[in-house]
Design an enzyme around this catalytic site. Structure first.
Site, PDB file in Angstrom:
ATOM      1  N   ASP A  59       1.983   1.188  -0.771  1.00  0.00           N
ATOM      2  CA  ASP A  59       1.880   0.860  -2.213  1.00  0.00           C
ATOM      3  C   ASP A  59       3.274   0.584  -2.776  1.00  0.00           C
ATOM      4  O   ASP A  59       3.446  -0.197  -3.697  1.00  0.00           O
ATOM      5  CB  ASP A  59       1.330   2.034  -3.047  1.00  0.00           C
ATOM      6  CG  ASP A  59      -0.039   2.504  -2.618  1.00  0.00           C
ATOM      7  OD1 ASP A  59      -0.790   1.687  -2.074  1.00  0.00           O
ATOM      8  OD2 ASP A  59      -0.347   3.694  -2.834  1.00  0.00           O
ATOM      9  N   ASP A 259     -15.876   6.391  -6.465  1.00  0.00           N
ATOM     10  CA  ASP A 259     -14.589   6.628  -7.140  1.00  0.00           C
ATOM     11  C   ASP A 259     -14.660   6.373  -8.647  1.00  0.00           C
ATOM     12  O   ASP A 259     -13.767   5.743  -9.231  1.00  0.00           O
ATOM     13  CB  ASP A 259     -13.477   5.742  -6.533  1.00  0.00           C
ATOM     14  CG  ASP A 259     -13.107   6.157  -5.118  1.00  0.00           C
ATOM     15  OD1 ASP A 259     -13.299   7.333  -4.766  1.00  0.00           O
ATOM     16  OD2 ASP A 259     -12.619   5.302  -4.363  1.00  0.00           O
TER      17      ASP A 259
HETATM   18  C1  GCO Z   1     -10.632   7.000  -0.076  1.00  0.00           C
HETATM   19  C2  GCO Z   1      -9.627   8.115  -0.177  1.00  0.00           C
HETATM   20  C3  GCO Z   1      -8.229   7.662  -0.432  1.00  0.00           C
HETATM   21  C4  GCO Z   1      -7.226   8.769  -0.220  1.00  0.00           C
HETATM   22  C5  GCO Z   1      -5.855   8.221  -0.257  1.00  0.00           C
HETATM   23  C6  GCO Z   1      -4.803   9.285  -0.226  1.00  0.00           C
HETATM   24  O1  GCO Z   1     -11.791   7.325  -0.015  1.00  0.00           O
HETATM   25  O2  GCO Z   1     -10.241   5.834  -0.067  1.00  0.00           O
HETATM   26  O3  GCO Z   1     -10.060   8.986  -1.184  1.00  0.00           O
HETATM   27  O4  GCO Z   1      -8.133   7.146  -1.722  1.00  0.00           O
HETATM   28  O5  GCO Z   1      -7.353   9.772  -1.160  1.00  0.00           O
HETATM   29  O6  GCO Z   1      -5.695   7.364   0.820  1.00  0.00           O
HETATM   30  O7  GCO Z   1      -4.680   9.810   1.005  1.00  0.00           O
HETATM   31 MN    MN Z   2     -12.240   8.499  -1.870  1.00  0.00          MN
END
Ligand code: GCO
Ligand code: MN
Ligand code: MN
Length: 388
Positions: A59, A259
């Protein structure tokens, strides 16, 4: 008028660069919104009262770019952290995007891939230490299989443990103070991912050489995908002193990893989760690993980020009101919540065993007892609905 919930630095809210930076790309469609460059992102986060940010190596630093380009990107990040007052709360490694990781990173069948993965982490651990990140997260999205014929899971777990222990040794040797947090997930992107739940991860940690510096980073969405109670996973991690970090978002059971904005789906679950975090003395960051709906433009991204914070603070206020309500105290007393804290018999002794064997119980009377949990739970629902 809507109530104001302004975060304070001590609330320690944090976002990943990839969360507000998410451009809505999914397996079916391309990006729907423009890139928010890192300085704009940090300024936007600081404006809404966020305390810190986290990042994957990729990132922040362009994958494959020269060392001088990558150094420039780190310097710009440091400068923007200084200008905005944000701190770097966590770092992690992207061990899932590049095709080299298609069969896994620490658990790829190809030894060179495994060695490259460890090297990639070491390099980013140095950056994380320079930025003062106290926690380093391991999410093994590609560590898994589609076919059980492809790997001996016992070998895969041994390689996983070897990698974590080697990297823990690296951190200790360098004198860095960071701790590791393993992030479980059941599937996606692999068909089956190793360390699928909080429980698997906690058990795995006990097999490590450097187990004292390794904890978990549970994520709401991931336990919910498994159909498990996120609350119970977090509570057990707290009991085992292993809640080193937390990924807050939201999710409906039985779906892909959604998410969603924290607190947007499971209102009762989140009420109890926030109450647990607030009352347990958890002092780590409250890290949002979520993203805006794909329908949103950049304004919608900031609506999303403000919503995560607002919902957390609102649940914290509801939890305080619930705990201060005398009717709740009475209902909890009737239910016997505090009674469970009293030891049942204590450690074994011959006397205690003989004493217990000699005791008589009124089984019928004990079986008749009602626990009053309907009334207690309704008080929680009343508080959540604002009708208490
Ligand atoms: C996902 C994960 C990622 C991790 C991130 C940090 O399901 O994609 O939650 O977002 O949290 O890679 O290690
Ligand atoms: Mn996730
Ligand atoms: Mn996560």
């Amino acid at each position: 008028m809507a109530k104001d919930f302004t975060p304070r630095p001590e609330d320690r809210f944090s976002f990943g660069l990839w969360t507000v930076g998410n451009r809505g790309r999914d397996p079916f469609g391309d990006a729907v919104r423009r890139t928010i460059e890192v300085p704009e992102m940090l300024k936007g986060l600081a404006d809404i009262g966020v305390y810190g940010v986290s990042f994957h190596d990729d990132d922040l630093m362009t994958f494959g770019a020269s060392e001088s380009v990558r150094r420039g990107e780190v310097e710009l990040f440091k400068k923007t952290l200084d200008e905005t007052g944000l701190v770097c709360t966590m770092a992690t490694t992207n061990l899932f995007f590049h095709p080299i990781f298609k069969d896994g990173a620490f658990t790829s069948n190809d030894r060179d891939v495994r060695r490259y993965a460890i090297q990639k982490v070491m390099r980013n651990i140095d950056v994380a230490a320079e930025l003062g990140a106290p926690t380093y997260v391991f999410w093994g999205g590609r560590e898994g299989v589609e076919s059980a014929a492809a790997k001996d899971t016992r070998d895969a777990l041994a390689r996983y443990a070897e990698a974590i222990d080697f990297l823990a040794g690296y951190v200790k040797d360098k004198g860095y103070s960071m701790r590791f947090a393993l992030e479980p997930k059941p599937n996606e992107p692999r068909g089956d991912i190793f360390l699928p739940t909080v429980g698997h991860a906690l058990a795995f940690i006990e097999k490590l050489e450097h187990r004292e510096m390794v904890g978990v980073n549970p994520e709401v969405a991931h336990e919910t995908m498994s159909g498990l109670s996120f609350y119970q996973g977090v509570a057990q991690a707290i009991w085992q002193d292993k809640l080193f970090h937390i990924d807050l978002n939201d999710q409906r059971p039985g779906r892909f990893d959604q998410d969603f904005r924290f607190g947007s789906e499971g209102l009762k679950d989140h009420f109890f989760l926030v109450r647990l975090l607030e009352n347990s003395g958890y002092s780590g960051v409250k890290h949002f690993d979520a993203h805006a709906y794909r329908t949103e433009d950049v304004d919608g991204v900031w609506d999303f980020a403000r919503g995560c914070i607002r919902n957390y603070l609102a649940f914290a206020e509801k939890a305080r009101e619930f705990d201060a309500d005398p009717r709740v105290a009475a209902a909890m007393s009737y239910t016997g919540v505090a009674d469970l804290a009293e030891p049942t018999i204590g450690s074994f002794s011959k006397e205690a065993a003989a004493g217990l064997l000699a005791e008589s119980f009124d089984v019928e009377a004990l079986a008749q007892r009602g626990y009053g949990i309907e009334a207690l739970d309704q008080l929680a629902v009343d508080h959540i609905l604002g009708i208490a």
